[in-house]
Design a protein around this motif. Structure first.
Motif, PDB file in Angstrom:
ATOM      1  N   SER A  18      12.467  -5.681  -2.072  1.00 55.07           N
ATOM      2  CA  SER A  18      11.378  -6.654  -1.959  1.00 55.07           C
ATOM      3  C   SER A  18      11.015  -7.201  -3.334  1.00 55.07           C
ATOM      4  O   SER A  18      11.176  -6.526  -4.353  1.00 55.07           O
ATOM      5  CB  SER A  18      10.135  -5.995  -1.363  1.00 55.07           C
ATOM      6  OG  SER A  18      10.433  -5.485  -0.104  1.00 55.07           O
ATOM      7  N   ARG A  50      12.430  -0.786  -4.450  1.00 51.91           N
ATOM      8  CA  ARG A  50      13.751  -0.152  -4.285  1.00 51.91           C
ATOM      9  C   ARG A  50      14.495  -0.736  -3.097  1.00 51.91           C
ATOM     10  O   ARG A  50      15.703  -0.856  -3.107  1.00 51.91           O
ATOM     11  CB  ARG A  50      13.593   1.358  -4.105  1.00 51.91           C
ATOM     12  CG  ARG A  50      14.250   2.146  -5.202  1.00 51.91           C
ATOM     13  CD  ARG A  50      14.412   3.621  -4.891  1.00 51.91           C
ATOM     14  NE  ARG A  50      13.398   4.185  -4.051  1.00 51.91           N
ATOM     15  CZ  ARG A  50      12.300   4.786  -4.495  1.00 51.91           C
ATOM     16  NH1 ARG A  50      12.069   4.880  -5.795  1.00 51.91           N
ATOM     17  NH2 ARG A  50      11.435   5.302  -3.656  1.00 51.91           N
ATOM     18  N   SER A  51      13.745  -1.121  -2.065  1.00 49.52           N
ATOM     19  CA  SER A  51      14.455  -1.663  -0.892  1.00 49.52           C
ATOM     20  C   SER A  51      14.643  -3.181  -1.013  1.00 49.52           C
ATOM     21  O   SER A  51      14.961  -3.856  -0.034  1.00 49.52           O
ATOM     22  CB  SER A  51      13.753  -1.265   0.412  1.00 49.52           C
ATOM     23  OG  SER A  51      12.437  -1.738   0.388  1.00 49.52           O
ATOM     24  N   GLY A  63       8.723   2.009  -3.503  1.00 51.79           N
ATOM     25  CA  GLY A  63       9.587   2.002  -2.306  1.00 51.79           C
ATOM     26  C   GLY A  63       9.965   0.576  -1.928  1.00 51.79           C
ATOM     27  O   GLY A  63      11.136   0.288  -1.637  1.00 51.79           O
ATOM     28  N   LYS A  64       8.982  -0.332  -1.951  1.00 51.77           N
ATOM     29  CA  LYS A  64       9.263  -1.736  -1.610  1.00 51.77           C
ATOM     30  C   LYS A  64      10.261  -2.344  -2.608  1.00 51.77           C
ATOM     31  O   LYS A  64      11.213  -3.026  -2.208  1.00 51.77           O
ATOM     32  CB  LYS A  64       7.961  -2.555  -1.628  1.00 51.77           C
ATOM     33  CG  LYS A  64       7.056  -2.283  -0.425  1.00 51.77           C
ATOM     34  CD  LYS A  64       5.771  -3.113  -0.533  1.00 51.77           C
ATOM     35  CE  LYS A  64       4.748  -2.631   0.493  1.00 51.77           C
ATOM     36  NZ  LYS A  64       3.425  -3.267   0.333  1.00 51.77           N
TER      37      LYS A  64
END
Ligand SMILES: Cc1cc2nc3c(=O)[nH]c(=O)nc-3n(C[C@H](O)[C@H](O)[C@H](O)COP(=O)(O)O)c2cc1C
Length: 211
Positions: free
Chosen positions: A67, A64-65, A61-62
């Protein structure tokens, strides 16, 4: 020179396991027939195969966003990196031999964890408007499995979920050259067990020569 990835999903060795006996015979005959090829052994019970868990989801998730990898926790980073390493190793190989025993109509759970590791969009398959497309059309694979009963024919063939699942995954990756070698029926017919095992080993040796 080709690379064969020997994927072992069995906790026992060839003295206790029919799958391992046939798998080792296959690899030995393969080496003799293809001396220039590289054989990489991946023992799933000894290697680190992360499960897709909360760390993996939060790490993905990190990333993908947007980071950086360095912002992931130590657990997230190590699991996400290891999953990437496993799929990259799979993609880099040319041929695969999977060794599994039949457990409860399927294969051991570590094998599913490995399949989860190598199913990676953009590496082994991609999504398109027309549906998913496999990215490994030039590879070939063999699944060697020992089974106490007989599952390659009716009436039990519908109960078999391991080879058929692996076949679906191979198809999903675009690997159409996929076959199974089954050593089966030795628990059902114990008086024939030695002959069934030997037949499996002989088939493995013969397949290895042209694999
Ligand atoms: C946990 C477990 C589950 C098993 N489930 C099945 C099964 O669903 N069907 C079957 O025919 N045999 C089953 N067996 C028997 C094995 O398939 C058989 O012993 C086979 O030889 C295992 O492979 P191996 O010799 O490489 O260990 C099972 C054995 C174990 C230990």
């Amino acid at each position: 020179m080709a690379t064969l990835l020997h994927i072992i999903a069995h906790p026992n060795d060839e003295t206790q396991s029919f799958s391992m006996a046939a798998g080792n015979a296959f690899v030995q005959a393969y080496r003799e027939a293809h001396p220039k090829d590289e054989v990489i052994h991946l023992d799933l019970y000894k290697a680190h195969i992360p499960h897709i868990d909360a760390d993996v989801f939060s790490g993905w998730g990190k990333l993908r966003s947007g980071s950086e990898l360095s912002t992931l926790s130590a657990e997230e980073k190590s699991k996400v990196n290891r999953l990437n390493e496993l799929v990259d190793q799979f993609v880099a190989a040319d041929k695969y031999v999977f060794i599994t025993p039949m457990w409860n109509f399927s294969y051991p759970p570590i094998m599913k964890a490995y399949i989860d590791a190598i199913c990676a969009a953009g590496k082994t398959f991609k999504y398109t408007a027309e549906g998913p497309v496999g990215l490994l059309p030039d590879k070939k694979a063999l699944h060697i499995q020992a089974r106490g009963g007989i599952y390659s024919t009716a009436p039990m063939s519908d109960m078999e979920m391991g080879h058929r699942h692996l076949a679906a995954i191979m198809q999903f990756f675009g690997i159409t050259d996929f076959q199974g070698l089954f050593i089966e029926g030795h628990n059902q017919y114990p008086d024939r067990a030695a002959a069934i095992k030997q037949e499996g080993i002989d088939k493995a040796v013969s397949l290895a020569k042209s694999f």
